[in-house]
Design an enzyme around this catalytic site. Structure first.
Site: not given
Length: 618
Positions: A330-332, A147
């Protein structure tokens, strides 16, 4: 052991390679100018050594299309596109990428997929796996789940691979097939019909998309309300009183009346002898709070960003993707607004304690002010809410604005609600009730780090129950309803999300599409972007609406029912890809046949489009 690792883009491949190799890797050229192979040795916790080749693709390797003989618009009637076979085959312009994967897979024992951890990334990973298996039938395919591009996350993903989720792969395949069939059939129908009616459009394309049309519909519906707005006069009573040098404004509980005479009768009754005496009926004080924000999702980032940061949704997502690739956030792309109970939030807060702007606040949290974030209702079971994973003060421009918003939002989530005391006063003149509300803020808490929320105090005089007095001012005032503005980007995003038009990851793309198609114009009003439909955009929506379909193409219900909800069912395993595709085709084909039979209605309304020029696909 030799492992081929494949990321979705070169920037991610390089970042992952830097972490796994401790920045010691060799670079080899590939046949693709945008891609490199990065080689290094990796030691697993059990001391097993692996030779790693990290490479990447550039999104999907394959395209989905109709057979060559049906790609010319004159080759068949548009309605036939609902039934013709379709082909999924490698993209010709990505042949070098495929050759690189095939060559590296021949000598590999394992291929590990490092594409983005969402449905689209899962589908791209399956395409990569297919290419590798064709080259090496014995190769083992695994999937890395992560992530954020941080050392802890990347090493954990490397050491704990999983399997590709075939249900997610099937969901994307179903969506692509439906979008192709529906988009191609209606685009050909619209364009050929409009070119017959309007010679000015002979060289253009009037495109249709299952998501872009409902998005356009929201803009047009809002625009109609603005254009059809007629101001209405209203009248209201206002009470003001100054006591001990402090002003109090009392709000009439009727709000306002649209009947002037009725309001005048009430006003005169209150003014009767001995005058407009006001009596305090109730004084009630109680603690109150302003809730801290929920953890950040993709949709909320786009809505808040367009409203607070004065940036378009597509720009916000581009910047956020860059911050993620660099390892700052983190993963958007996530629907989750709740942190897992075991998530190391304190560790993330500690990383922000050295920041020159919010470091002191982060230190307050570390020293005892930390509180668990609120838990929202959404969890995509894939990624945590968007949050900072590393501290940096070396950003500028839009990157700095987006990183600062994400970080301040995260710290606010880990703080306490703002607290205060609220006083409600109820007063009566004759038979009419008025209320005044005061607020004293006692603890700002999260507001100290989150300036995007406003909460201001209002001091009231000291009133006692049963107290009577003649107010300083008692007036009957005239006003009028205010014309609404055209739809803002944050409003449009909220409508799309609520009605299931697109996903958190594609909403910005659909908005960008209707701008590029020249169906709407995006303009800035103050700090926010707003949308106005073009003449052609209005003509298309009104044309389809006037046909009287049970589910108009410009409304969200057809897309939501035919695809969006069913894709989730594929992922849950309660529906197959084939079932979803067949159901969707049947619904859209029925609508197509009705529209095709009633071209005249579409033609009459679409006469508004005369004079429109240069309508092209992106």
């Amino acid at each position: 052991m030799r492992i081929l690792c494949v990321a979705e883009k070169h920037a991610i491949a390089k970042s992952v390679a830097q972490i796994l190799s401790d920045n010691h890797f060799q670079t080899r050229e590939t046949g693709d100018q945008y891609t490199r192979n990065l080689e290094f040795t990796y030691r697993f916790p059990n001391n097993t050594m692996a030779q790693i080749v990290m490479t990447s693709v550039r999104g999907h390797l394959c395209t989905t299309d109709f057979p060559e003989q049906y790609r010319k618009w004159s080759s068949c009637a548009p309605v036939q596109l609902f039934e013709l076979n379709i082909e999924k085959k490698p993209s010709a312009d990505l042949a070098a990428l495929e050759q690189n994967l095939a060559h590296e897979a021949r000598n590999a024992n394992q291929v590990m997929i490092w594409t983005d951890c969402d449905r689209e990334g899962e589908n791209i990973g399956a395409e990569v796996a297919q290419v590798c298996r064709r080259s090496n039938q014995r190769i083992v395919v695994t999937r890395a789940r992560f992530s954020s591009v941080t050392p802890a996350e990347i090493h954990r993903a490397m050491q704990n691979p999983v399997q590709i989720d075939q249900r997610q792969v099937d969901a994307v395949d179903a969506r692509m097939e439906l979008d192709l069939r529906v988009g191609a059939s209606f685009t050909r129908f619209q364009t050929l019909s409009f070119q017959d009616w309007f010679p000015d459009l002979k060289d253009g394309v009037v495109s249709y998309g299952p998501c872009q049309f409902p998005t356009l519909g929201f803009v047009v519906d809002h625009y109609r309300r603005v254009e059809n707005f007629i101001p209405e006069s209203f009248w209201k009573l206002e009470v003001k009183h100054n006591k001990d040098g402090v002003d109090a404004n009392f709000i009439w509980q009727r709000g306002h009346l649209f009947d002037q005479l009725a309001c005048l009768v009430i006003y005169e009754a209150c003014m009767e002898t001995p005058g407009p005496t006001i009596r305090i009926n109730r004084v009630k004080s109680k603690p109150t709070s302003k809730y801290k924000p929920l953890p950040l999702t993709t949709v909320e980032l786009q809505k808040s960003g367009s409203r607070l940061l004065s940036m378009s949704s597509d720009r916000i997502m581009t910047v956020a993707e860059g911050l993620y690739t660099q390892g700052w956030i983190s993963y958007p792309r996530t629907e989750t607004d709740q942190f897992d109970q075991n998530y190391d939030l304190m560790g993330l807060v500690q990383k922000q304690t050295h920041n020159g702007q919010w470091g002191r606040f982060a230190q307050r949290l570390v020293e005892g002010g930390f509180r668990n974030p609120r838990r929202g209702k959404e969890n995509d079971q894939a990624h945590p809410p968007i949050h900072p994973v590393m501290h940096t003060e070396n950003l500028a421009g839009d990157e700095k604005k987006v990183y600062e918003y994400i970080t301040r939002r995260f710290l606010a989530c880990c703080s306490e609600d703002a607290k205060g005391d609220q006083t409600d006063i109820e007063a009566v003149i004759h038979t009419e009730t008025f209320k005044a509300t005061g607020l004293i803020i006692k603890e700002r808490n999260y507001l100290d780090v989150y300036p995007y929320d406003k909460w201001s105090g209002t001091v009231l005089p000291n009133f006692e129950e049963g107290e009577e007095f003649i107010p300083t001012e008692f007036m009957m005032k005239h006003g009028a309803t205010i014309r609404p503005t055209t739809i803002t980007e944050s409003q449009l995003i909220a409508l799309m999300h609520k009605n299931g038009i697109g996903t958190d990851a594609t909403i910005a793309d659909h908005i960008k599409t209707i701008i590029n198609r020249e169906y709407v114009v995006r303009h800035k009003q103050g700090n926010e972007f707003q949308f106005t439909p073009s003449t052609l955009g209005i003509a298309l929506v009104e044309g389809y609406d006037n046909i009287g379909l049970d589910m108009s193409l410009s409304k969200p219900f057809l897309r939501s029912q035919a695809s969006f909800r069913n894709l989730a069912l594929i992922c849950l395993g309660t529906k197959t890809k084939q079932q979803v595709v067949e159901d969707g085709i049947e619904m859209y084909r029925n609508v197509f046949e009705i529209v095709n039979r009633d071209k005249r209605t579409l033609r009459q309304v679409s006469s508004l489009a005369v004079g429109i020029h240069h309508i092209f696909l992106e």
